[in-house]
Motif scaffolding. Structure first.
Motif, PDB file in Angstrom:
ATOM      1  N   LEU A  61      50.809  -4.513 178.409  1.00 39.54           N
ATOM      2  CA  LEU A  61      50.205  -4.204 179.705  1.00 39.54           C
ATOM      3  C   LEU A  61      48.721  -3.861 179.599  1.00 39.54           C
ATOM      4  N   ILE A  62      48.297  -3.287 178.468  1.00 41.30           N
ATOM      5  CA  ILE A  62      46.891  -2.893 178.312  1.00 41.30           C
ATOM      6  C   ILE A  62      46.159  -3.983 177.534  1.00 41.30           C
ATOM      7  N   PRO A  63      45.055  -4.503 178.070  1.00 42.11           N
ATOM      8  CA  PRO A  63      44.316  -5.574 177.376  1.00 42.11           C
ATOM      9  C   PRO A  63      43.856  -5.119 175.993  1.00 42.11           C
ATOM     10  N   PRO A  64      44.119  -5.883 174.947  1.00 47.30           N
ATOM     11  CA  PRO A  64      43.702  -5.511 173.586  1.00 47.30           C
ATOM     12  C   PRO A  64      42.195  -5.376 173.450  1.00 47.30           C
ATOM     13  N   GLU A  65      41.446  -6.065 174.323  1.00 46.11           N
ATOM     14  CA  GLU A  65      39.988  -6.010 174.243  1.00 46.11           C
ATOM     15  C   GLU A  65      39.448  -4.587 174.380  1.00 46.11           C
ATOM     16  N   ILE A  66      40.138  -3.762 175.170  1.00 48.79           N
ATOM     17  CA  ILE A  66      39.711  -2.368 175.331  1.00 48.79           C
ATOM     18  C   ILE A  66      39.770  -1.643 173.989  1.00 48.79           C
ATOM     19  N   PHE A  67      40.836  -1.867 173.251  1.00 54.48           N
ATOM     20  CA  PHE A  67      41.012  -1.204 171.958  1.00 54.48           C
ATOM     21  C   PHE A  67      40.072  -1.787 170.901  1.00 54.48           C
ATOM     22  N   ILE A  68      39.800  -3.078 171.012  1.00 51.38           N
ATOM     23  CA  ILE A  68      38.839  -3.680 170.081  1.00 51.38           C
ATOM     24  C   ILE A  68      37.459  -3.077 170.303  1.00 51.38           C
ATOM     25  N   ALA A  69      37.083  -2.900 171.582  1.00 49.79           N
ATOM     26  CA  ALA A  69      35.795  -2.270 171.901  1.00 49.79           C
ATOM     27  C   ALA A  69      35.771  -0.836 171.382  1.00 49.79           C
ATOM     28  N   TRP A  70      36.900  -0.135 171.514  1.00 48.69           N
ATOM     29  CA  TRP A  70      36.996   1.240 170.995  1.00 48.69           C
ATOM     30  C   TRP A  70      36.776   1.255 169.481  1.00 48.69           C
ATOM     31  N   SER A  71      37.376   0.314 168.778  1.00 49.92           N
ATOM     32  CA  SER A  71      37.260   0.285 167.319  1.00 49.92           C
ATOM     33  C   SER A  71      35.829  -0.003 166.860  1.00 49.92           C
ATOM     34  N   SER A  72      35.037  -0.651 167.728  1.00 48.03           N
ATOM     35  CA  SER A  72      33.657  -0.988 167.345  1.00 48.03           C
ATOM     36  C   SER A  72      32.789   0.258 167.158  1.00 48.03           C
ATOM     37  N   LYS A  73      33.218   1.382 167.717  1.00 49.56           N
ATOM     38  CA  LYS A  73      32.437   2.617 167.637  1.00 49.56           C
ATOM     39  C   LYS A  73      32.898   3.543 166.507  1.00 49.56           C
ATOM     40  N   LEU A  74      33.890   3.105 165.777  1.00 49.98           N
ATOM     41  CA  LEU A  74      34.398   3.928 164.675  1.00 49.98           C
ATOM     42  C   LEU A  74      33.616   3.660 163.390  1.00 49.98           C
ATOM     43  N   ALA A  75      33.824   4.526 162.415  1.00 44.36           N
ATOM     44  CA  ALA A  75      33.057   4.422 161.166  1.00 44.36           C
ATOM     45  C   ALA A  75      33.361   3.128 160.415  1.00 44.36           C
ATOM     46  N   HIS A  76      34.607   2.670 160.497  1.00 43.33           N
ATOM     47  CA  HIS A  76      35.009   1.446 159.796  1.00 43.33           C
ATOM     48  C   HIS A  76      35.657   0.496 160.809  1.00 43.33           C
ATOM     49  N   PRO A  77      34.852  -0.152 161.625  1.00 39.13           N
ATOM     50  CA  PRO A  77      35.391  -0.963 162.722  1.00 39.13           C
ATOM     51  C   PRO A  77      36.334  -2.076 162.279  1.00 39.13           C
ATOM     52  N   ARG A 136      43.272 -14.411 166.400  1.00 39.48           N
ATOM     53  CA  ARG A 136      42.771 -14.012 167.720  1.00 39.48           C
ATOM     54  C   ARG A 136      41.979 -12.707 167.642  1.00 39.48           C
ATOM     55  N   PHE A 137      42.513 -11.727 166.941  1.00 43.04           N
ATOM     56  CA  PHE A 137      41.825 -10.444 166.841  1.00 43.04           C
ATOM     57  C   PHE A 137      40.518 -10.576 166.076  1.00 43.04           C
ATOM     58  N   LEU A 138      40.504 -11.410 165.054  1.00 40.51           N
ATOM     59  CA  LEU A 138      39.276 -11.609 164.298  1.00 40.51           C
ATOM     60  C   LEU A 138      38.191 -12.229 165.178  1.00 40.51           C
ATOM     61  N   VAL A 139      38.545 -13.271 165.918  1.00 42.14           N
ATOM     62  CA  VAL A 139      37.578 -13.955 166.785  1.00 42.14           C
ATOM     63  C   VAL A 139      37.074 -13.011 167.869  1.00 42.14           C
ATOM     64  N   TYR A 140      37.991 -12.324 168.531  1.00 46.24           N
ATOM     65  CA  TYR A 140      37.598 -11.396 169.590  1.00 46.24           C
ATOM     66  C   TYR A 140      36.809 -10.218 169.022  1.00 46.24           C
ATOM     67  N   GLY A 141      37.209  -9.767 167.831  1.00 50.63           N
ATOM     68  CA  GLY A 141      36.489  -8.655 167.205  1.00 50.63           C
ATOM     69  C   GLY A 141      35.062  -8.995 166.903  1.00 50.63           C
ATOM     70  N   VAL A 142      34.838 -10.160 166.292  1.00 52.33           N
ATOM     71  CA  VAL A 142      33.470 -10.587 165.970  1.00 52.33           C
ATOM     72  C   VAL A 142      32.638 -10.694 167.250  1.00 52.33           C
ATOM     73  N   ALA A 143      33.227 -11.249 168.302  1.00 50.66           N
ATOM     74  CA  ALA A 143      32.503 -11.409 169.568  1.00 50.66           C
ATOM     75  C   ALA A 143      32.165 -10.065 170.198  1.00 50.66           C
ATOM     76  N   ILE A 144      33.152  -9.176 170.271  1.00 52.70           N
ATOM     77  CA  ILE A 144      32.944  -7.880 170.926  1.00 52.70           C
ATOM     78  C   ILE A 144      32.026  -6.989 170.095  1.00 52.70           C
ATOM     79  N   PHE A 145      32.191  -6.997 168.772  1.00 53.75           N
ATOM     80  CA  PHE A 145      31.321  -6.194 167.924  1.00 53.75           C
ATOM     81  C   PHE A 145      29.868  -6.654 168.054  1.00 53.75           C
ATOM     82  N   GLY A 146      29.681  -7.960 168.234  1.00 47.49           N
ATOM     83  CA  GLY A 146      28.318  -8.474 168.389  1.00 47.49           C
ATOM     84  C   GLY A 146      27.664  -8.004 169.672  1.00 47.49           C
ATOM     85  N   VAL A 147      28.490  -7.826 170.722  1.00 53.93           N
ATOM     86  CA  VAL A 147      27.952  -7.379 172.012  1.00 53.93           C
ATOM     87  C   VAL A 147      27.755  -5.879 172.029  1.00 53.93           C
ATOM     88  N   MET A 148      28.741  -5.145 171.468  1.00 49.33           N
ATOM     89  CA  MET A 148      28.694  -3.681 171.500  1.00 49.33           C
ATOM     90  C   MET A 148      27.656  -3.151 170.508  1.00 49.33           C
TER      91      MET A 148
END
Length: 220
Positions: free
Chosen positions: A101-117, A208-220
């Motif tokens: 129910l919760i979009p994974p992108e929200i959690f990926i964005a959250w992980s981008s702010k952690l010490a070891h994204p 999927r997570f790798l592709v979305y992670g690279v994209a979101i980390f690049g924006v964040m």
């Protein structure tokens, strides 16, 4: 002569390779025709279209919040400081194990702010994959409970029917595209899709997570 014999072998091998390629092309053509006739391509197109709309709405809402309410980076930084990672990962795991129910992108964005994204990104992908396995197991269990099975067979009839028609391809679609992976996994369990094949197709969830992670980390 020896060179005549060798030439004959080459000709024979070439003929076998040509036959093999022709057979392979014929099978691919038949598969393409099957997926066309059964509506697989139109199903994927409609599913992507339906998935894009809420994503676009979510992005617009996120931009509005960012510019008019609070800086998203500050909000994510606040979340990383005040919410324990294990709690957030537990919430994500619960979501991915039920209906996604919760979009994974929200959690990926959250992980981008952690010490070891990327470490947390790997954890998210693993939890999502594991959550899919749990959904599959739930589907297998539901298939053995007549009352629950009859109810879900009615509410998920279209998805179950599609899983019976397309099997592994529908699992691949659920694993890679912005569609509920848990729903595809549960349908696979209900029809008792081979578990080993499910595990193999489900591994694309990590891609999927790798592709979305690279994209979101690049924006964040």
């Amino acid at each position: 002569m020896w060179y005549v014999h060798i030439a004959a072998i080459f000709v024979k091998n070439a003929a076998m390779n040509t036959k093999s390629n022709t057979t392979r092309k014929s099978r691919l053509r038949l598969l393409h025709q099957y997926y066309s006739y059964t509506g697989f391509y139109s199903f994927v197109g409609k599913s992507i279209y339906k998935a894009i709309i809420p994503i676009v709405i979510f992005i617009i809402a996120l931009v509005c919040v960012h510019f008019f309410v609070i800086d998203i980076n500050d909000a994510l930084a606040y979340a990383t400081e005040h919410f324990p990672p294990l709690g957030v990962l537990g919430m994500f795991f619960a979501s991915e194990s039920i209906l996604g129910l919760i979009p994974p992108e929200i959690f990926i964005a959250w992980s981008s702010k952690l010490a070891h994204p990327y470490l947390y990104l790997a954890a998210l992908a693993t939890l999502s994959y594991t959550g899919g396995i749990i959904s599959y197991a739930m589907g297998r269990s539901i298939a053995n409970i007549p009352s629950v099975f009859n109810y879900l067979e009615g509410s998920m009839s279209k998805h179950i029917k599609n899983m019976r028609k397309w099997g592994g391809l529908l699992i691949i679609v659920g694993a890679t595209l912005p569609l509920p992976f848990a729903l595809s996994s549960m349908a696979a369990g209900i029809i008792k899709f081979p578990f080993k094949s499910y595990l193999a197709f489900g591994l694309l969830r990590f891609v999927r997570f790798l592709v979305y992670g690279v994209a979101i980390f690049g924006v964040m």
